[in-house]
Write an enzyme that holds these catalytic residues in place. Sequence first.
Site, PDB file in Angstrom:
ATOM      1  N   ARG A 242       0.943  -1.321   0.012  1.00 32.11           N
ATOM      2  CA  ARG A 242      -0.053  -0.065  -0.071  1.00 32.11           C
ATOM      3  C   ARG A 242       0.962   1.215  -0.155  1.00 32.11           C
ATOM      4  O   ARG A 242       1.964   1.358   0.537  1.00 32.11           O
ATOM      5  CB  ARG A 242      -0.820   0.003   1.133  1.00 32.11           C
ATOM      6  N   GLU A 271      -3.428   7.729  -4.162  1.00 30.01           N
ATOM      7  CA  GLU A 271      -3.613   7.241  -5.746  1.00 30.01           C
ATOM      8  C   GLU A 271      -4.876   7.846  -6.148  1.00 30.01           C
ATOM      9  O   GLU A 271      -5.898   8.179  -5.425  1.00 30.01           O
ATOM     10  CB  GLU A 271      -3.725   5.767  -5.851  1.00 30.01           C
ATOM     11  N   HIS A 289      -0.870   0.413 -10.441  1.00 28.98           N
ATOM     12  CA  HIS A 289      -1.340  -0.613  -9.327  1.00 28.98           C
ATOM     13  C   HIS A 289      -2.045  -1.810 -10.001  1.00 28.98           C
ATOM     14  O   HIS A 289      -3.346  -1.974 -10.262  1.00 28.98           O
ATOM     15  CB  HIS A 289      -2.498   0.120  -8.636  1.00 28.98           C
TER      16      HIS A 289
HETATM   17  C1  DGY Z   1      -5.924  -5.835  -3.344  1.00 30.29           C
HETATM   18  O1  DGY Z   1      -6.645  -6.534  -3.623  1.00 30.29           O
HETATM   19  O2  DGY Z   1      -5.656  -5.439  -2.219  1.00 30.29           O
HETATM   20  C2  DGY Z   1      -5.561  -4.834  -4.595  1.00 30.29           C
HETATM   21  O3  DGY Z   1      -4.344  -3.922  -4.131  1.00 30.29           O
HETATM   22  C3  DGY Z   1      -6.568  -4.207  -5.095  1.00 30.29           C
HETATM   23  O4  DGY Z   1      -7.347  -3.442  -4.199  1.00 30.29           O
END
Ligand code: DGY
Length: 323
Positions: A242, A271, A289
């Site tokens: 994250r 983001e 991402h």
């Molecule tokens: C997750 O599954 O956590 C990915 O980062 C997309 O949200």
Amino acid sequence: MNKPKVLVTRQWPASVEAKLSNLYDVTLNESDRPLTAEELKIALQQYDAVCPNVCDALPAQVLNVENKRCKILGNFGVGYNHIDVAAAKQQGLIVTNTPGVLTQSTADIAMTLLLMSARRGAEGDRLVRSKKWTGWCPTQLMSSDVTGATLGLIGFGRIAQAMARKAHHGFGMKILYVKPSPAEQAIVDELQAVRCDSIAELLAQSDYVSLHCPGGAETKHLMNAQNLALMKPTAHLINTARGDVVDSLALIEALKAGTIRGAGLDVYENEPNLHPGFLELDNVSLLPHLGSATIATRTAMGEKVLANLAAFFAGEELPDRVV
Ligand code: DGY
């Protein structure tokens, strides 16, 4: 009997949307525009189930909206730090996620970023596209070895272990990890993984550091200026976890000053408005991402949400209940 009303906040793979449409009175998001906080509040008042994703911030002030109809948030994703789960619980809202199905694709992206950063792949691509490449040269874009190097994993859950497997068996990398409790002996043996007593110890020894801890208050800015300074000057930082686990400004400073050699990022603070300082640096590889973005994985994530909704509406135990 009326079908339950379900809202899907963004576009999902067509096969999953078709199944949802057969089963429920579903509202899909054909324009794929992210919902505002106000729209999310209204959704909680109008639907039995809301299916959000990482882009939908659901803090207490949204979840606490009055006259809620919603009983379940079927999150499309494994990470749920965008949802205030304590507030959800307090409001009697069930939250589910999609663990397991995105392990390999996310580990693949972590490995992709490690290789891109180590071997300066994005820089090479830019050089060729700019038409400034004048041909092979003995000292051009010299980079770092991956094979045989040491990979330090912060967090050692499913995705970190999958990355360790690829790195160890595919690239002969030595594996270090930090995790509150030791990993299972069979996994330690398979990967010859060594548990470090502290993050500081791992940072000092690793050629590549890959982040695999959950986001949220406990890990916010874990990689701050102080911890970045503990990395080897030749090391690379990889983040597929994250964005807020890394202090963007501190990382930009470290990359600019050359106190670390490179970074590969798939996730960002705030983001999609990442810190503009990243765009000015050649020694950071940036992906939008993409961790779970394969057709098979995104479909499997949708199927997981379907399974959780089916169990909920049948009054059965939920396969992936968070709260
Ligand atoms: C997750 O599954 O956590 C990915 O980062 C997309 O949200």
